[in-house]
Enzyme design. Structure first.
Site, short mmCIF file in Angstrom:
data_model
loop_
_atom_site.label_atom_id
_atom_site.label_comp_id
_atom_site.label_asym_id
_atom_site.label_seq_id
_atom_site.Cartn_x
_atom_site.Cartn_y
_atom_site.Cartn_z
N ASP A 120 -3.62 27.77 -9.88
CA ASP A 120 -2.88 26.78 -10.65
C ASP A 120 -3.76 25.54 -10.77
OD1 ASP A 120 -0.54 25.54 -11.85
OD2 ASP A 120 -0.38 24.36 -10.02
N SER A 121 -3.35 24.62 -11.63
CA SER A 121 -4.07 23.35 -11.76
C SER A 121 -3.98 22.53 -10.48
CB SER A 121 -3.49 22.55 -12.92
OG SER A 121 -2.09 22.40 -12.73
N CYS B 184 -0.17 28.80 -13.44
CA CYS B 184 -0.08 27.62 -14.29
C CYS B 184 0.36 28.01 -15.70
CB CYS B 184 -1.46 26.95 -14.35
SG CYS B 184 -1.47 25.45 -15.32
N GLU C 238 6.18 15.20 -8.27
CA GLU C 238 5.15 14.94 -7.24
C GLU C 238 5.46 13.68 -6.45
OE1 GLU C 238 1.10 15.69 -8.22
OE2 GLU C 238 1.60 17.65 -9.07
N CYS D 277 7.10 25.27 -16.76
CA CYS D 277 6.09 24.50 -16.02
C CYS D 277 6.34 24.74 -14.54
CB CYS D 277 6.21 23.01 -16.35
SG CYS D 277 5.16 21.95 -15.34
N HIS E 28 6.32 22.92 -12.03
CA HIS E 28 7.06 21.90 -11.26
C HIS E 28 8.57 21.91 -11.53
CE1 HIS E 28 3.02 20.47 -10.84
NE2 HIS E 28 3.37 19.40 -10.15
N1 DGL Z 1 0.74 23.60 -13.44
C1 DGL Z 1 0.96 22.94 -14.71
C2 DGL Z 1 1.79 23.88 -15.62
O1 DGL Z 1 2.55 24.71 -15.16
C3 DGL Z 1 1.64 21.60 -14.55
C4 DGL Z 1 0.74 20.53 -13.95
C5 DGL Z 1 -0.44 20.18 -14.83
O2 DGL Z 1 -0.26 19.57 -15.92
O3 DGL Z 1 -1.55 20.53 -14.45
O4 DGL Z 1 1.67 23.80 -16.81
#
Ligand code: DGL
Length: 270
Positions: free
Chosen positions: A13-14, A76, A155, A187, A189
Site C-alpha cells: 500500500d502507499s 491500495c 490518520e 479507499c 482508510h
Molecule cells: N491507500 C490509498 C488508497 O487506498 C489512500 C492513501 C493515499 O492517498 O496514499 O487509495
C-alpha cells in the site's frame, strides 16, 4: 519453479491504510504468512499523477519479490485503479487488486443498481470502479465522489469527531440526492469511518468494504491456483515501511485491530 504454499502473500500500500486489507486477510485466511510493505516515505499516492504512482508501484513490487512472495495483493485503491497492469507485468505472479472484488460485491448487494463510489482523487479520476461496475452490470448507474479530506482525518484519529461528520455530510450529500442504495468505500482508510458514514447515510445504504471483498477474492485465487496454505500454525506476519516505523506502529494498531510487533524500515527505489 513452482511456488511453495508456505511462501508469504505479499501485500503493499502507499502507507498505513493497507492494514485494513491485512486485517480482512487475517480474518478470512488466518494461517497464511504475510509480508506487508507500506511506502510511508512517499505517501500519499491518492493525490499524485498516474505516472508517478505507476513508477512507485514498480519499486513496491520489487521489494515484495525480494521477499519471495507467492502472490501479490494490491491493497491500495489508487494503485489498483491506475497501475494494476504495471504490477501484473512486473510480478509474474498471481495479483489481486481491490477494485474488481469491491465492484463485484457492490453489484451483488445493490437492489436498484444505483451505486455510489468514494475514493482518493486519483481513484475517482481513473473511473476504474465505474468501469468495473458497468462491466458487470451495464444497466447500473454509478455516481462517484473524491473525498480527499477523509485520509488525513482518519490518520489524525478523528474518526468519530464532529469535524469528520460535517465533512462526511458535505461529501456524501450529492450522492444521497442521487438515491444510491450502495456505497463503495474505495479507499483503504474509509472502513474506519464506517460509523460516521452509517450515521450520515442514516443506515439506508449498503457499505461495501473493498478490503473484505478482496480478502474473499484472494482466498478463492489461492485455492484455484493451488497456493492455499493448509498449515494450521500461527502465521508469520511481517511489516516493512520506507519511513517512520514508530509512527506506523502507533497508528497501525487502529487499522489492524491488534498490535503489529516489529516494523522494519527498508530503503526502496534507486
Ligand atoms: N491507500 C490509498 C488508497 O487506498 C489512500 C492513501 C493515499 O492517498 O496514499 O487509495
Amino acid at each position: 519453479m513452482s511456488a511453495d504454499v508456505q511462501q508469504p502473500i505479499g501485500v503493499f500500500d502507499s502507507g498505513i491504510g493497507g492494514l485494513t486489507v491485512v486485517r480482512a486477510l487475517l480474518e478470512q485466511l488466518p494461517h497464511e504468512n504475510i509480508v506487508y510493505f507500506g511506502d510511508t516515505a512517499r505517501v500519499p499516492y491518492g493525490s499524485k499523477s498516474p505516472q508517478v504512482v505507476r513508477e512507485y508501484s514498480q519499486d513496491d513490487v520489487d521489494f515484495l519479490l525480494s521477499k519471495n512472495v507467492k502472490m501479490i495483493v494490491v491493497a491500495c485503491n489508487t494503485v489498483s485503479a491506475v497501475a494494476l497492469d504495471v504490477v501484473q507485468k512486473r510480478a509474474h505472479l498471481p495479483v489481486c487488486g481491490v477494485i474488481i472484488p469491491g465492484a463485484h460485491e457492490a453489484v451483488l448487494r445493490s437492489p436498484t443498481h444505483r451505486i455510489g463510489v468514494i475514493g482518493t482523487v486519483g481513484t475517482i479520476a481513473s473511473n476504474a470502479y465505474t468501469h468495473a461496475i458497468m462491466h458487470e452490470c451495464p444497466q447500473a448507474h454509478v455516481f462517484s465522489k473524491a473525498c480527499p479530506l477523509f485520509v488525513p482525518l482518519v490518520e489524525e484519529g478523528w474518526t468519530e469527531h464532529k469535524v469528520a461528520e460535517i465533512v462526511a455530510l458535505e461529501y456524501l450529500f450529492p450522492l444521497l440526492t442521487k438515491k444510491i442504495d450502495t456505497l463503495v468505500l474505495g479507499c483503504t482508510h474509509y472502513p474506519l469511518l464506517k460509523p460516521i458514514i452509517r450515521s450520515v447515510t442514516k443506515g439506508a445504504v449498503h457499505l461495501i468494504d473493498s478490503g473484505e471483498a478482496t480478502a474473499a477474492a484472494v482466498k478463492a485465487m489461492l485455492i484455484e491456483q493451488e497456493l492455499f496454505n493448509p498449515n494450521r500454525e500461527n502465521p508469520n506476519v511481517q511489516f516493512f515501511v520506507s519511513d517512520a516505523p514508530d509512527k506506523f506502529t502507533h497508528i497501525g494498531e487502529k487499522f489492524l485491530g491488534r498490535s503489529l510487533g516489529v516494523v522494519k524500515k527498508v530503503a526502496i527505489g534507486k
